[in-house]
Design a protein around this motif. Structure first.
Motif, short mmCIF file in Angstrom:
data_model
loop_
_atom_site.label_atom_id
_atom_site.label_comp_id
_atom_site.label_asym_id
_atom_site.label_seq_id
_atom_site.Cartn_x
_atom_site.Cartn_y
_atom_site.Cartn_z
N ASP A 58 39.02 31.47 43.91
CA ASP A 58 40.32 31.40 44.02
C ASP A 58 40.84 31.53 45.49
O ASP A 58 40.70 32.42 45.96
N ALA A 59 41.42 30.19 46.04
CA ALA A 59 41.69 30.40 47.02
C ALA A 59 42.67 31.45 47.30
O ALA A 59 42.83 32.01 48.58
N THR A 60 43.71 31.75 46.75
CA THR A 60 44.92 32.92 47.15
C THR A 60 44.20 34.09 47.02
O THR A 60 44.36 34.94 47.95
N VAL A 61 43.33 34.44 46.14
CA VAL A 61 42.71 35.76 46.16
C VAL A 61 41.97 35.82 47.53
O VAL A 61 41.81 36.90 48.09
N LEU A 62 41.08 34.73 47.79
CA LEU A 62 40.03 34.89 49.00
C LEU A 62 41.05 34.92 50.28
O LEU A 62 40.77 35.57 51.33
#
Length: 234
Positions: free
Chosen positions: A183-187
Protein backbone atom coordinates in the motif's frame (compact mmCIF):
# COMPACT_ATOMS: atom_id res chain seq x y z
CA UNK A 1 14.30 -15.40 13.22
CA UNK A 2 11.78 -16.53 10.64
CA UNK A 3 10.33 -14.44 7.83
CA UNK A 4 7.02 -14.26 9.69
CA UNK A 5 8.79 -12.97 12.80
CA UNK A 6 10.66 -10.37 10.76
CA UNK A 7 7.45 -9.24 9.10
CA UNK A 8 5.73 -8.93 12.47
CA UNK A 9 8.63 -6.98 13.95
CA UNK A 10 8.78 -4.70 10.91
CA UNK A 11 5.08 -3.89 11.19
CA UNK A 12 5.38 -3.35 14.94
CA UNK A 13 8.19 -0.79 14.68
CA UNK A 14 6.33 0.85 11.82
CA UNK A 15 3.27 1.29 14.07
CA UNK A 16 5.43 2.69 16.87
CA UNK A 17 6.90 5.29 14.52
CA UNK A 18 3.43 6.09 13.20
CA UNK A 19 2.53 6.99 16.77
CA UNK A 20 5.73 8.97 17.22
CA UNK A 21 5.60 11.02 14.00
CA UNK A 22 1.97 10.81 12.85
CA UNK A 23 0.53 9.57 9.55
CA UNK A 24 1.60 11.67 6.57
CA UNK A 25 -0.24 12.09 3.27
CA UNK A 26 1.78 11.20 0.17
CA UNK A 27 3.07 14.29 -1.58
CA UNK A 28 5.42 14.70 -4.49
CA UNK A 29 8.09 17.25 -3.72
CA UNK A 30 8.67 18.27 -7.32
CA UNK A 31 7.43 17.84 -10.89
CA UNK A 32 8.39 14.25 -11.94
CA UNK A 33 11.26 15.03 -14.32
CA UNK A 34 12.59 17.64 -11.90
CA UNK A 35 12.41 14.97 -9.19
CA UNK A 36 14.33 12.50 -11.32
CA UNK A 37 17.18 14.86 -12.20
CA UNK A 38 17.32 16.33 -8.69
CA UNK A 39 17.62 12.82 -7.24
CA UNK A 40 20.54 12.07 -9.57
CA UNK A 41 22.17 15.28 -8.33
CA UNK A 42 21.46 14.33 -4.69
CA UNK A 43 23.63 11.21 -4.68
CA UNK A 44 26.30 11.56 -1.99
CA UNK A 45 25.70 15.25 -1.49
CA UNK A 46 23.69 17.48 0.84
CA UNK A 47 20.19 18.69 0.04
CA UNK A 48 21.40 22.29 0.03
CA UNK A 49 24.13 21.53 -2.50
CA UNK A 50 21.68 19.55 -4.64
CA UNK A 51 19.26 22.50 -4.71
CA UNK A 52 22.07 24.94 -5.56
CA UNK A 53 23.32 22.70 -8.38
CA UNK A 54 19.84 22.32 -9.87
CA UNK A 55 19.08 26.03 -9.65
CA UNK A 56 22.41 27.00 -11.24
CA UNK A 57 21.91 24.45 -14.02
CA UNK A 58 18.45 25.77 -14.89
CA UNK A 59 19.52 29.41 -14.68
CA UNK A 60 22.45 28.77 -16.99
CA UNK A 61 20.68 26.62 -19.61
CA UNK A 62 16.99 27.42 -19.20
CA UNK A 63 15.39 24.20 -20.53
CA UNK A 64 15.73 20.44 -20.52
CA UNK A 65 16.59 20.50 -24.23
CA UNK A 66 19.37 23.04 -23.65
CA UNK A 67 20.77 20.90 -20.82
CA UNK A 68 20.68 17.87 -23.13
CA UNK A 69 22.62 19.79 -25.79
CA UNK A 70 25.07 21.54 -23.45
CA UNK A 71 28.77 20.66 -23.66
CA UNK A 72 29.49 18.24 -20.86
CA UNK A 73 32.23 20.50 -19.47
CA UNK A 74 29.78 23.40 -19.13
CA UNK A 75 27.15 21.23 -17.46
CA UNK A 76 29.78 19.83 -15.09
CA UNK A 77 30.74 23.37 -14.09
CA UNK A 78 27.08 24.34 -13.57
CA UNK A 79 26.42 21.47 -11.12
CA UNK A 80 29.78 21.62 -9.35
CA UNK A 81 28.19 22.10 -5.90
CA UNK A 82 26.92 18.50 -6.16
CA UNK A 83 29.58 15.91 -5.38
CA UNK A 84 31.01 14.07 -8.39
CA UNK A 85 29.67 16.53 -11.01
CA UNK A 86 31.93 14.98 -13.65
CA UNK A 87 30.00 11.71 -13.23
CA UNK A 88 26.52 13.21 -12.90
CA UNK A 89 26.72 15.59 -15.87
CA UNK A 90 27.05 12.81 -18.51
CA UNK A 91 24.28 10.84 -16.78
CA UNK A 92 21.92 13.82 -16.88
CA UNK A 93 22.62 14.45 -20.55
CA UNK A 94 22.10 10.77 -21.41
CA UNK A 95 18.87 10.56 -19.38
CA UNK A 96 17.38 13.62 -21.07
CA UNK A 97 18.51 12.44 -24.51
CA UNK A 98 16.85 9.07 -24.04
CA UNK A 99 13.60 10.48 -22.66
CA UNK A 100 13.23 13.08 -25.40
CA UNK A 101 14.19 10.61 -28.14
CA UNK A 102 11.75 7.95 -26.92
CA UNK A 103 8.85 10.16 -25.88
CA UNK A 104 9.25 13.20 -28.13
CA UNK A 105 9.12 15.50 -25.11
CA UNK A 106 10.93 16.14 -21.83
CA UNK A 107 8.17 14.57 -19.77
CA UNK A 108 7.84 11.33 -17.80
CA UNK A 109 4.22 11.58 -16.69
CA UNK A 110 3.52 8.46 -18.76
CA UNK A 111 4.97 6.41 -15.91
CA UNK A 112 1.74 6.98 -13.99
CA UNK A 113 -0.12 4.67 -16.40
CA UNK A 114 2.49 1.89 -16.39
CA UNK A 115 2.50 -1.06 -14.03
CA UNK A 116 4.86 -0.72 -11.10
CA UNK A 117 7.13 -3.43 -12.49
CA UNK A 118 7.29 -1.88 -15.96
CA UNK A 119 7.88 1.61 -14.58
CA UNK A 120 10.70 0.34 -12.35
CA UNK A 121 12.30 -1.49 -15.25
CA UNK A 122 12.07 1.57 -17.50
CA UNK A 123 13.65 3.85 -14.92
CA UNK A 124 16.37 1.41 -13.91
CA UNK A 125 17.44 1.17 -17.55
CA UNK A 126 18.35 4.88 -17.54
CA UNK A 127 22.04 5.75 -17.07
CA UNK A 128 22.94 6.37 -13.43
CA UNK A 129 19.50 5.39 -12.12
CA UNK A 130 19.09 2.60 -9.58
CA UNK A 131 16.47 1.34 -7.12
CA UNK A 132 16.75 4.30 -4.72
CA UNK A 133 16.08 6.88 -7.44
CA UNK A 134 13.36 4.79 -9.10
CA UNK A 135 11.47 4.04 -5.91
CA UNK A 136 11.62 7.63 -4.65
CA UNK A 137 10.18 8.92 -7.91
CA UNK A 138 7.49 6.25 -8.24
CA UNK A 139 6.33 6.48 -4.62
CA UNK A 140 6.44 10.25 -4.15
CA UNK A 141 5.17 11.32 -7.56
CA UNK A 142 3.03 8.44 -8.79
CA UNK A 143 2.00 6.69 -5.54
CA UNK A 144 3.27 3.31 -6.68
CA UNK A 145 3.67 0.67 -3.92
CA UNK A 146 7.47 0.68 -3.70
CA UNK A 147 9.85 1.35 -0.82
CA UNK A 148 12.88 3.68 -1.11
CA UNK A 149 15.82 2.70 1.07
CA UNK A 150 18.25 5.55 1.61
CA UNK A 151 21.14 5.64 4.06
CA UNK A 152 18.88 6.47 7.04
CA UNK A 153 16.30 3.77 6.31
CA UNK A 154 19.12 1.28 5.75
CA UNK A 155 20.93 2.14 8.99
CA UNK A 156 17.82 2.06 11.18
CA UNK A 157 16.67 -1.22 9.62
CA UNK A 158 20.04 -2.85 10.27
CA UNK A 159 20.27 -1.66 13.86
CA UNK A 160 16.78 -2.93 14.57
CA UNK A 161 17.70 -6.28 13.03
CA UNK A 162 15.09 -6.15 10.28
CA UNK A 163 17.85 -6.89 7.76
CA UNK A 164 21.22 -8.51 8.25
CA UNK A 165 24.43 -6.54 8.82
CA UNK A 166 25.75 -7.44 5.37
CA UNK A 167 22.55 -6.70 3.43
CA UNK A 168 23.13 -3.82 1.01
CA UNK A 169 20.70 -0.94 0.61
CA UNK A 170 19.92 -2.19 -2.89
CA UNK A 171 18.91 -5.65 -1.62
CA UNK A 172 17.05 -4.13 1.33
CA UNK A 173 14.48 -2.60 -1.03
CA UNK A 174 12.98 -6.00 -1.83
CA UNK A 175 13.46 -7.53 1.64
CA UNK A 176 11.71 -4.76 3.56
CA UNK A 177 9.01 -4.37 0.91
CA UNK A 178 8.08 -8.04 1.36
CA UNK A 179 7.43 -7.47 5.09
CA UNK A 180 4.93 -4.65 4.59
CA UNK A 181 1.46 -4.22 3.06
CA UNK A 182 1.68 -3.33 -0.62
CA UNK A 183 0.00 0.00 0.00
CA UNK A 184 1.59 3.26 -1.12
CA UNK A 185 0.49 5.24 1.94
CA UNK A 186 1.91 2.63 4.32
CA UNK A 187 5.19 2.51 2.40
CA UNK A 188 5.45 6.29 2.19
CA UNK A 189 5.06 6.60 5.96
CA UNK A 190 7.52 3.77 6.62
CA UNK A 191 10.10 5.53 4.46
CA UNK A 192 9.50 9.01 5.89
CA UNK A 193 9.45 7.86 9.52
CA UNK A 194 12.60 5.76 9.22
CA UNK A 195 14.27 8.67 7.40
CA UNK A 196 13.33 11.15 10.14
CA UNK A 197 14.25 8.68 12.88
CA UNK A 198 17.68 8.16 11.33
CA UNK A 199 18.21 11.91 11.12
CA UNK A 200 16.97 12.79 14.60
CA UNK A 201 17.46 9.80 16.89
CA UNK A 202 19.21 6.81 15.31
CA UNK A 203 22.07 8.90 14.00
CA UNK A 204 25.22 7.40 12.50
CA UNK A 205 27.37 8.49 15.44
CA UNK A 206 26.13 8.75 19.03
CA UNK A 207 22.59 7.40 18.52
CA UNK A 208 20.18 8.73 21.16
CA UNK A 209 19.12 5.27 22.35
CA UNK A 210 17.54 6.15 25.73
CA UNK A 211 14.99 8.45 24.06
CA UNK A 212 14.22 6.01 21.23
CA UNK A 213 10.70 4.55 21.14
CA UNK A 214 12.11 1.46 19.43
CA UNK A 215 14.81 0.54 21.94
CA UNK A 216 12.99 -2.51 23.33
CA UNK A 217 12.76 -3.88 19.76
CA UNK A 218 16.30 -2.90 18.75
CA UNK A 219 19.06 -5.49 18.33
CA UNK A 220 21.72 -2.75 18.40
CA UNK A 221 20.52 -1.33 21.74
CA UNK A 222 20.17 -4.76 23.33
CA UNK A 223 23.61 -5.76 22.07
CA UNK A 224 25.24 -2.60 23.35
CA UNK A 225 23.71 -3.16 26.78
CA UNK A 226 25.15 -6.67 26.90
CA UNK A 227 28.61 -5.57 25.71
CA UNK A 228 28.95 -2.56 27.92
CA UNK A 229 26.44 -1.75 30.64
CA UNK A 230 28.40 1.43 31.42
CA UNK A 231 28.07 2.92 27.93
CA UNK A 232 27.01 6.56 27.93
CA UNK A 233 24.46 7.59 25.32
CA UNK A 234 23.72 11.18 24.32
Amino acid sequence: MTTLDQSGKTRLVHELLNQQYGIQAIRGRLEPLHELIATVLSHRTTHANEVTAFRTMMERFGSWEAIRDAPVEELTAAIQTANYPEVKAPYIKQILSRIIAERGDANIDFLRDMTTEDAMAWLNALPGVGPKTSTLLLLFNFQKPVLPVDTHVHRVSQRLGLIGPKVSAEKAHAILLAYLPQDATVLFNFHRHFYWHGQRVCTWSYPKCPQCVLKTQCDYFQGENKRNTNRTYV
